[in-house]
Scaffold this motif. Structure first.
Motif, PDB file in Angstrom:
ATOM      1  N   ARG A  93       3.141 -12.590  16.965  1.00  9.89           N
ATOM      2  CA  ARG A  93       3.117 -12.407  15.775  1.00  9.89           C
ATOM      3  C   ARG A  93       4.005 -11.540  15.356  1.00  9.89           C
ATOM      4  NH1 ARG A  93      -2.532 -14.791  16.251  1.00  9.89           N
ATOM      5  NH2 ARG A  93      -2.117 -16.038  17.626  1.00  9.89           N
ATOM      6  N   HIS A  94       4.287 -12.745  13.718  1.00  9.37           N
ATOM      7  CA  HIS A  94       5.272 -12.079  12.877  1.00  9.37           C
ATOM      8  C   HIS A  94       4.504 -12.293  11.534  1.00  9.37           C
ATOM      9  CE1 HIS A  94       8.923 -12.686   9.260  1.00  9.37           C
ATOM     10  NE2 HIS A  94       8.047 -11.298  10.016  1.00  9.37           N
ATOM     11  N   TYR A  95       3.628 -11.178  10.724  1.00 11.24           N
ATOM     12  CA  TYR A  95       3.150 -11.107   9.705  1.00 11.24           C
ATOM     13  C   TYR A  95       4.295 -11.382   8.114  1.00 11.24           C
ATOM     14  CZ  TYR A  95      -0.382 -11.422  13.022  1.00 11.24           C
ATOM     15  OH  TYR A  95      -1.497 -11.701  13.645  1.00 11.24           O
ATOM     16  N   ARG A  96       4.189 -11.947   7.291  1.00 11.55           N
ATOM     17  CA  ARG A  96       4.715 -11.596   6.387  1.00 11.55           C
ATOM     18  C   ARG A  96       3.939 -10.826   5.351  1.00 11.55           C
ATOM     19  NH1 ARG A  96       5.466 -16.533   7.267  1.00 11.55           N
ATOM     20  NH2 ARG A  96       4.749 -17.670   5.373  1.00 11.55           N
ATOM     21  N   LEU A  97       4.108  -9.751   4.960  1.00 10.52           N
ATOM     22  CA  LEU A  97       3.190  -9.284   3.769  1.00 10.52           C
ATOM     23  C   LEU A  97       3.734  -9.569   2.324  1.00 10.52           C
ATOM     24  CD1 LEU A  97       2.174  -6.635   5.674  1.00 10.52           C
ATOM     25  CD2 LEU A  97       1.026  -8.112   5.750  1.00 10.52           C
ATOM     26  N   TRP A  98       2.806 -10.152   1.524  1.00 12.43           N
ATOM     27  CA  TRP A  98       2.933  -9.804   0.129  1.00 12.43           C
ATOM     28  C   TRP A  98       3.163  -8.352  -0.107  1.00 12.43           C
ATOM     29  CZ3 TRP A  98       1.884 -13.793  -4.045  1.00 12.43           C
ATOM     30  CH2 TRP A  98       1.769 -14.697  -3.089  1.00 12.43           C
ATOM     31  N   PRO A  99       3.108  -8.594  -0.983  1.00 10.95           N
ATOM     32  CA  PRO A  99       2.847  -6.213  -1.596  1.00 10.95           C
ATOM     33  C   PRO A  99       1.457  -5.210  -1.282  1.00 10.95           C
ATOM     34  CG  PRO A  99       4.017  -6.909  -3.322  1.00 10.95           C
ATOM     35  CD  PRO A  99       3.454  -8.687  -2.792  1.00 10.95           C
ATOM     36  N   THR A 100       1.492  -4.140  -0.307  1.00 13.09           N
ATOM     37  CA  THR A 100       0.764  -4.146   0.359  1.00 13.09           C
ATOM     38  C   THR A 100       0.926  -2.241   0.027  1.00 13.09           C
ATOM     39  OG1 THR A 100       1.054  -5.405   1.915  1.00 13.09           O
ATOM     40  CG2 THR A 100      -0.750  -2.923   2.549  1.00 13.09           C
ATOM     41  N   ARG A 101      -0.173  -1.444  -0.510  1.00 12.25           N
ATOM     42  CA  ARG A 101      -0.391   0.289  -1.139  1.00 12.25           C
ATOM     43  C   ARG A 101       0.485   0.908  -0.223  1.00 12.25           C
ATOM     44  NH1 ARG A 101      -5.456  -0.255  -2.066  1.00 12.25           N
ATOM     45  NH2 ARG A 101      -5.066  -1.061  -4.083  1.00 12.25           N
ATOM     46  N   THR A 102       1.399   1.281   0.010  1.00 14.27           N
ATOM     47  CA  THR A 102       2.031   2.491   0.801  1.00 14.27           C
ATOM     48  C   THR A 102       2.550   3.783  -0.436  1.00 14.27           C
ATOM     49  OG1 THR A 102       4.119   1.039   0.908  1.00 14.27           O
ATOM     50  CG2 THR A 102       2.362  -0.354   2.313  1.00 14.27           C
ATOM     51  N   PRO A 103       2.778   4.344   0.398  1.00 16.29           N
ATOM     52  CA  PRO A 103       4.090   5.239  -0.058  1.00 16.29           C
ATOM     53  C   PRO A 103       5.567   4.773  -0.897  1.00 16.29           C
ATOM     54  CG  PRO A 103       2.569   6.503   1.649  1.00 16.29           C
ATOM     55  CD  PRO A 103       2.570   4.484   1.730  1.00 16.29           C
ATOM     56  N   MET A 104       6.187   3.510  -0.090  1.00 15.40           N
ATOM     57  CA  MET A 104       6.765   3.331  -0.206  1.00 15.40           C
ATOM     58  C   MET A 104       7.235   2.562  -2.434  1.00 15.40           C
ATOM     59  SD  MET A 104       8.835  -0.078   1.190  1.00 15.40           S
ATOM     60  CE  MET A 104       8.264  -1.468  -0.013  1.00 15.40           C
ATOM     61  N   HIS A 105       6.498   2.498  -2.602  1.00 15.60           N
ATOM     62  CA  HIS A 105       6.511   2.552  -3.883  1.00 15.60           C
ATOM     63  C   HIS A 105       7.235   2.948  -4.668  1.00 15.60           C
ATOM     64  CE1 HIS A 105       4.118  -1.414  -1.732  1.00 15.60           C
ATOM     65  NE2 HIS A 105       5.161  -2.036  -3.046  1.00 15.60           N
ATOM     66  N   GLY A 106       5.951   4.557  -4.656  1.00 14.05           N
ATOM     67  CA  GLY A 106       6.480   5.530  -4.943  1.00 14.05           C
ATOM     68  C   GLY A 106       7.482   5.483  -5.205  1.00 14.05           C
ATOM     69  N   ARG A 107       8.406   6.374  -4.121  1.00 15.06           N
ATOM     70  CA  ARG A 107       9.860   6.643  -3.317  1.00 15.06           C
ATOM     71  C   ARG A 107      10.405   5.732  -3.821  1.00 15.06           C
ATOM     72  NH1 ARG A 107       7.304   7.183   1.962  1.00 15.06           N
ATOM     73  NH2 ARG A 107       8.036   5.143   2.595  1.00 15.06           N
ATOM     74  N   ALA A 108       9.817   4.114  -4.753  1.00 15.97           N
ATOM     75  CA  ALA A 108      11.435   3.488  -4.815  1.00 15.97           C
ATOM     76  C   ALA A 108      11.508   3.278  -6.127  1.00 15.97           C
ATOM     77  CB  ALA A 108      11.160   1.837  -4.455  1.00 15.97           C
ATOM     78  N   GLY A 109      10.199   4.855  -6.931  1.00  9.15           N
ATOM     79  CA  GLY A 109      10.753   5.038  -8.209  1.00  9.15           C
ATOM     80  C   GLY A 109       9.507   4.084  -9.640  1.00  9.15           C
ATOM     81  N   TYR A 110       8.263   3.201  -8.267  1.00  2.00           N
ATOM     82  CA  TYR A 110       7.810   2.255  -9.084  1.00  2.00           C
ATOM     83  C   TYR A 110       6.170   3.308  -9.634  1.00  2.00           C
ATOM     84  CZ  TYR A 110      10.238  -1.339  -7.618  1.00  2.00           C
ATOM     85  OH  TYR A 110      10.403  -2.655  -7.644  1.00  2.00           O
ATOM     86  N   ASP A 111       5.959   2.912 -10.602  1.00  2.00           N
ATOM     87  CA  ASP A 111       4.490   3.975 -10.775  1.00  2.00           C
ATOM     88  C   ASP A 111       3.732   3.508 -10.753  1.00  2.00           C
ATOM     89  OD1 ASP A 111       2.497   5.408 -12.756  1.00  2.00           O
ATOM     90  OD2 ASP A 111       3.015   5.565 -13.870  1.00  2.00           O
ATOM     91  N   ALA A 112       2.376   3.578  -9.303  1.00  2.00           N
ATOM     92  CA  ALA A 112       1.502   3.391  -8.408  1.00  2.00           C
ATOM     93  C   ALA A 112       0.703   2.607  -9.506  1.00  2.00           C
ATOM     94  CB  ALA A 112       1.178   4.512  -7.948  1.00  2.00           C
TER      95      ALA A 112
END
Length: 109
Positions: free
Chosen positions: A50-69
């Motif tokens: 199964r392949h699941y296409r996730l909508w944005p999910t809370r992970t550390p990636m957002h912070g590393r990308a510069g987004y303010d959590a």
């Protein structure tokens, strides 16, 4: 594979269709969708893929990308709820390619 049975969950992203500022991420997630289709065809008689296409999910990636959590947390899905959904979904018959959005998780624990 040795047992000739099992289940594989590949976690993709809706960003696979393309996302500004994320060409490598989008390309990688698009490749994952292709891998899921190929493995699903090859192993169809013995292993569920199964392949699941996730909508944005809370992970550390957002912070590393510069987004303010604190500013975007309201739109991120809870990873534990996503994981519970995926595990339950792998136990059922259903589509090989599924999008998981906040609406998918409403009312499901």
């Amino acid at each position: 594979l040795a047992r000739q049975s099992g289940r594989v969950a590949l976690l993709g992203s809706v960003a696979a269709k393309g996302a500004a500022g994320m060409p490598v991420y989008s390309a990688g997630k698009g490749a994952l969708a292709g891998l899921a289709r190929s493995l699903g065809s090859e192993w169809a008689d013995r292993i569920t893929v199964r392949h699941y296409r996730l909508w944005p999910t809370r992970t550390p990636m957002h912070g590393r990308a510069g987004y303010d959590a604190r500013k975007i947390d309201w739109l991120l899905m809870d990873p534990d709820r996503v994981a519970r959904f995926v595990v339950r979904n792998l136990e059922t018959r259903g589509p090989a390619n599924l999008s998981i959005s906040p609406l998918t998780l409403v009312g499901r624990q």
